[in-house]
Design a protein around this motif. Structure first.
Motif, short mmCIF file in Angstrom:
data_model
loop_
_atom_site.label_atom_id
_atom_site.label_comp_id
_atom_site.label_asym_id
_atom_site.label_seq_id
_atom_site.Cartn_x
_atom_site.Cartn_y
_atom_site.Cartn_z
N ASN A 474 2.22 14.84 -0.95
CA ASN A 474 1.35 15.99 -0.70
C ASN A 474 1.47 16.96 -1.86
N LEU A 475 0.45 16.97 -2.72
CA LEU A 475 0.47 17.83 -3.90
C LEU A 475 0.24 19.30 -3.55
N SER A 476 -0.18 19.58 -2.31
CA SER A 476 -0.43 20.96 -1.89
C SER A 476 0.77 21.56 -1.16
N SER A 477 1.85 20.80 -1.05
CA SER A 477 3.03 21.26 -0.32
C SER A 477 4.18 21.53 -1.28
N ASP A 478 5.10 22.38 -0.84
CA ASP A 478 6.31 22.61 -1.64
C ASP A 478 7.16 21.35 -1.69
N ASP A 479 7.11 20.58 -0.60
CA ASP A 479 7.83 19.32 -0.56
C ASP A 479 6.90 18.21 -1.05
N ARG A 480 7.10 17.82 -2.28
CA ARG A 480 6.25 16.79 -2.86
C ARG A 480 6.95 15.44 -2.91
N SER A 481 7.91 15.24 -2.04
CA SER A 481 8.63 13.97 -2.01
C SER A 481 7.71 12.87 -1.47
N GLU A 482 8.03 11.64 -1.82
CA GLU A 482 7.23 10.51 -1.37
C GLU A 482 7.50 10.23 0.11
N LYS A 483 6.43 9.93 0.83
CA LYS A 483 6.54 9.58 2.25
C LYS A 483 5.76 8.29 2.48
N THR A 484 6.34 7.41 3.30
CA THR A 484 5.70 6.14 3.62
C THR A 484 5.05 6.23 4.98
N VAL A 485 3.76 5.87 5.03
CA VAL A 485 3.01 5.88 6.28
C VAL A 485 2.36 4.51 6.45
N TYR A 486 1.89 4.26 7.67
CA TYR A 486 1.29 2.96 7.98
C TYR A 486 -0.04 3.18 8.68
N GLY A 487 -1.00 2.31 8.34
CA GLY A 487 -2.32 2.41 8.94
C GLY A 487 -2.95 1.05 9.12
N ARG A 488 -4.13 1.06 9.79
CA ARG A 488 -4.85 -0.19 10.05
C ARG A 488 -6.26 -0.09 9.46
N VAL A 489 -6.66 -1.12 8.73
CA VAL A 489 -7.99 -1.17 8.12
C VAL A 489 -9.02 -1.47 9.20
N GLN A 490 -10.10 -0.69 9.20
CA GLN A 490 -11.17 -0.92 10.17
C GLN A 490 -11.98 -2.15 9.77
N PRO A 491 -12.31 -2.99 10.74
CA PRO A 491 -12.96 -4.27 10.40
C PRO A 491 -14.38 -4.13 9.88
N ARG A 492 -15.10 -3.07 10.25
CA ARG A 492 -16.50 -2.96 9.85
C ARG A 492 -16.65 -2.33 8.47
N GLU A 493 -16.19 -1.09 8.31
CA GLU A 493 -16.37 -0.39 7.05
C GLU A 493 -15.33 -0.74 6.00
N GLY A 494 -14.16 -1.23 6.44
CA GLY A 494 -13.10 -1.50 5.49
C GLY A 494 -12.34 -0.26 5.09
N ALA A 495 -12.52 0.83 5.84
CA ALA A 495 -11.80 2.07 5.55
C ALA A 495 -10.51 2.13 6.37
N MET A 496 -9.61 3.07 6.01
CA MET A 496 -8.37 3.24 6.74
C MET A 496 -8.14 4.74 6.99
N PRO A 497 -8.49 5.23 8.20
CA PRO A 497 -8.24 6.64 8.52
C PRO A 497 -6.79 6.85 8.93
N LEU A 498 -6.21 7.95 8.49
CA LEU A 498 -4.82 8.27 8.80
C LEU A 498 -4.76 9.64 9.46
N SER A 499 -4.07 9.73 10.59
CA SER A 499 -3.84 11.03 11.25
C SER A 499 -2.73 11.75 10.50
N ILE A 500 -3.10 12.28 9.34
CA ILE A 500 -2.11 12.80 8.39
C ILE A 500 -1.39 14.03 8.91
N GLY A 501 -1.95 14.65 9.98
CA GLY A 501 -1.27 15.80 10.57
C GLY A 501 0.08 15.45 11.14
N ASN A 502 0.30 14.16 11.42
CA ASN A 502 1.60 13.74 11.98
C ASN A 502 2.75 13.88 10.98
N ILE A 503 2.43 14.02 9.71
CA ILE A 503 3.49 14.26 8.72
C ILE A 503 3.28 15.61 8.03
#
Length: 816
Positions: A474-503
């Motif tokens: 997160n380049l907008s945060s004071d804590d710019r450490s790397e964080k690993t998250v996991y998501g699922r690719v949508q079958p139709r559009e091929g996009a991957m939405p992430l509920s980034i508020g959880n981190i």
């Protein structure tokens, strides 16, 4: 008149060269002026220069010199035997001016009424020397060998110094065959002209001193306009039809262009050409010396290509050439035609410009790597800024610039525009959108591919095979450490939405995409074993081919089924280990590992309704009975073992039937009220509660209990049971694992045989729908029993009974 005028121009150009290029004649004339006691031409030039009259008056001085030398005695040029006129006794200079004006008004340009267009081209003064003449651009092949390599169209072109009057602009364009509108020459008399007139007319008020500078600026501006209308070179070329795309091109030899224009085309540079094809239209072309040959190809507009016959001759005029090689400020320049694209699904229309990827890469020197996304910035026509993203791939062969809304309306559709690319860089940042629960960081297909994810293969894969492990900052945060998250690719559009508020991500935050990889079971196993501790301190995972094993205190327990999943940016591995009904779910949450019981992933895949089960595991252990798991359910801590004996004895059908009361409906099909005694309710609840964690027994235990309850209830409404699973391939029996319709009954009133399917599901509607479909599907092979004979029909029953309650309903529907 035009042909006569042209002939006169050619003749006068050659005759004027004879004296303009002859120092003997020029020097002799000047000497004779001095000998006759007249004012010297050198003094005259000096006087005119001091007065700021400029090139026009120097031309007049030349005319006067010729007059003194006798060359102007005959308007067509000097003739044999003619005596040159001289100024006797050093006569008055003003009187000389008046005499020249009176005898030769067309040479002096004394006023608007004195300019005669019909005499344009007669004895117009030439460049002062052959070298000056050679510097003029050659636009066409010379038609007359007598012209001494001077093109006729150039030779007769008058300049604004030759003509000065209201018809000057018209005469200039007509004389040089310049298309009307390409050159604009102001015809009004200049302050310098008025100053000449003031010298001969004392009544004319004197001009201000500033008029000298105005006159010079005025003449320079007019000269620039005329020179802008002059092409660099003109060629005759025949139309060539291209078999590949039907386009029409006109070719010009590169060396001929360089010779005529005086411009050398460097092989290491890129140039932009602009010009016109006679009778066809204007053209623009980018020439890359590093990739093109010895012929310059200029293409006719696409809409006119079909109307031009192959071999038809046209004049190709090259007006303008400039270098557009790649620099720090401009990586490349392109010409592209704008076109409109209609918006789909409620989206607004857009205006686009396409550049072939191969051309883009060659000119900018930038290579788009496969599956990487890049962001390019630049301007269209030097005004309209654009920003585009492009992902390298074999299929994506065009770089597309899109404009929307108000900016799109500023781009003229159907017109060719100049595109300048100023910067290109790999795109590795995204901005968080939405708010509250909809706060999302969405990776589109191109962004995922740029990180090395094969989205196309994932789109057709199973849900558990469309997972991605992503590392972000997160380049907008004071804590710019790397964080690993996991998501699922949508079958139709091929996009991957992430509920980034959880981190901790917030709308507007900018995230850097550090790296990504496809998330697979072996990756999870490696991560889990590195982080195991706490409740999993004695637990390890292992893989043997396609099989997964849970190791507790060194003992291996094979998972009958395993599935990888993601939830709220975290990842888990579900393990189905007998005899537990619920999955043991192992979680990776940052740097720690947790475990819980959760609803079976396999049952959910088979359509079972999800249950909100999350019994957190406190410890794993082993004993002589097998695997022991201690977990928290509500306020209770329970230890469950894998042994089957913990379920206790099952009630017989007689005991179950004695504890059920039924209030029958009006007919067999419909709803029937059911009342169950408390001890039967306790018996059912106890077995179900224990088998919720006893996998092998729960699924079949609930099914077996449902068959027993259903058979007992229908026996009280007129259907006597004959046998269970009468059409199982092995043989009939009460085992719920057997196939075919659940039971064969006989109607007490009619004596007819009927089949009955029993369902005790939480989703009652789905139970009835699927039950009817399956029973109907088996009708052809279940209409005649090998022992009991013909079967008259089949029914499906669904029991609505909640655990802990002693009242319910049985719904009956006929299947066939």
């Amino acid at each position: 008149m035009g042909s006569a005028r042209s002939a006169s121009r050619s003749s006068s150009w050659r005759s004027s060269r004879r004296w303009a290029g002859s120092p003997e004649v020029r020097d002799g004339g000047e000497a004779r002026g001095k000998e006759n006691g007249g004012e010297s031409l050198e003094d005259l030039r000096k006087e005119l220069a001091e007065e700021g009259v400029g090139e026009l008056d120097r031309l007049r001085a030349e005319i006067r010199e010729k007059h003194l030398s006798g060359d102007l005695a005959n308007p067509a040029g000097p003739s044999k035997g003619s005596e040159p006129e001289t100024l006797e006794g050093g006569g008055d200079l003003d009187k000389f001016r008046e005499e020249v004006k009176a005898n030769h008004p067309e040479k002096v340009g004394g006023g608007a009424e004195e300019c005669n267009e019909s005499r344009v081209g007669e004895e117009i003064s030439a460049p002062a020397s052959d070298s000056a003449l050679a510097d003029r651009p050659q636009l066409a092949e010379p038609r007359d060998a007598m012209a001494v390599e001077v093109p006729e169209t150039v030779a007769v072109r008058p300049t604004h110094e030759d003509l000065d009057g209201p018809d000057a602009s018209e005469a200039l364009m007509d004389a040089a065959d310049v298309p009307r509108g390409r050159a604009v020459v102001e015809a009004a008399s200049t302050p310098a002209d008025r100053k000449d007139k003031a010298r001969s007319d004392p009544s004319t008020p004197p001009e201000p001193e500033n008029d000298k500078h105005e006159a010079i600026a005025d003449r320079e501006q007019r000269r620039d306009k005329v020179e802008a209308a002059e092409p660099l070179a003109t060629f005759s070329a025949a139309a060539v039809k291209q078999a590949t795309d039907g386009m029409t091109r006109f070719e010009v030899d590169k060396s001929a262009f360089e010779e005529r224009s005086g411009m050398k085309l460097d092989k290491e540079k890129v140039y932009a050409f602009e010009g016109d094809i006679s009778g066809v239209g204007s053209f623009r072309k980018i020439y890359d010396g590093n990739s093109e040959g010895d012929r310059l190809a200029f293409f006719a507009p696409k809409e006119k290509s079909d109307s031009i016959p192959a071999g038809e001759g046209h004049e190709v005029r090259i007006d303008f050439v400039r270098e557009v090689s790649s620099t720090k400020e401009s990586l490349g320049t392109f010409f592209a035609t704008a076109y409109m694209v209609s918006g789909r699904e409620g989206r607004e229309d857009s205006v686009r410009l396409d550049i072939p990827k191969a051309t883009f890469e060659k000119r900018t020197g930038f290579h788009f790597e496969d599956r990487k996304t890049y962001e390019a910035k630049g301007k269209v026509d030097g005004v309209h800024e654009f920003k585009l993203t492009h992902t390298g791939s074999r299929e994506n062969q065009h770089v597309v610039i899109s404009f929307f809304g108000e900016e799109a309306r500023k781009i003229e559709v159907g017109k060719e525009h100049t595109v300048t690319v100023e910067s290109i860089e790999e795109k590795r940042t995204l901005t968080v959108s939405g708010e509250g629960n909809t706060t999302r960081l969405t990776l589109q297909k191109r962004a995922l591919e740029s990180l090395g994810i094969d989205v196309d293969s994932m789109k057709n894969a199973r849900e558990q095979d469309r997972l991605v492990e992503l590392t972000v900052r997160n380049l907008s945060s004071d804590d710019r450490s790397e964080k690993t998250v996991y998501g699922r690719v949508q079958p139709r559009e091929g996009a991957m939405p992430l509920s980034i508020g959880n981190i901790g991500g917030r709308p507007g935050d900018t995230y850097e995409l550090v790296r990504a990889r496809e998330h697979m079971v072996r990756n999870f196993v490696e991560e889990f074993n590195m982080r195991a501790g706490g409740v999993t301190r004695n637990v390890r995972l292992s893989l043997e081919g396609e099989k997964a094993f849970l190791e507790v205190d060194g003992r291996k327990f094979e998972a009958k089924y395993h599935q990888l999943g993601v939830h709220h940016l975290q990842t888990f591995l579900s393990l189905e280990i007998e005899p537990f009904k619920q999955d043991i779910r192992l979680w990776i949450e940052g740097n720690r590992v947790t475990a819980n019981f959760a609803q079976s992933s396999r049952l959910m895949n088979e359509g079972a309704e999800p249950e909100p089960i999350a019994w957190w595991i406190k410890s794993f252990a082993t004993s002589e009975r097998g695997l022991e798991v201690t977990f928290v359910m509500g306020s209770r801590t329970i230890t469950t073992r894998s042994g089957r004996e913990s379920l206790g004895e099952k009630m017989s059908m007689k005991e179950i039937s004695e504890r059920i009361e039924v209030v029958r409906g009006d007919r067999l099909e419909g709803s029937h009220s059911v009342h169950i005694q408390e001890d039967l309710v306790s018996h059912l609840s106890d077995r179900i509660l224990r088998t919720k964690v006893a996998k092998s027994s729960y699924f079949f235990e609930r099914g077996g209990l449902g068959e027993d309850l259903g058979a007992a209830i229908v026996s009280k409404i007129g259907l006597d049971e004959i046998e269970r699973h009468p059409f199982d391939s092995i043989g009939p029996g009460s085992d719920p694992k057997k196939g075919g319709t659940d039971a064969l009954h006989r109607d007490r009133k009619t004596g007819k045989l009927v089949l009955v399917e029993f369902r005790w599901w939480q989703n009652h509607e789905m139970a009835m729908e699927q039950g009817l479909a399956r029973v109907k599907g088996r009708q052809r092979r279940e209409t005649i029993h090998p022992r009991y004979g013909e079967i008259s029909g089949a029914y499906v029953t669904v029991l609505k009974l909640d655990l802990g309650s002693n009242r319910g309903e049985l719904h009956v529907r006929r299947a066939w």
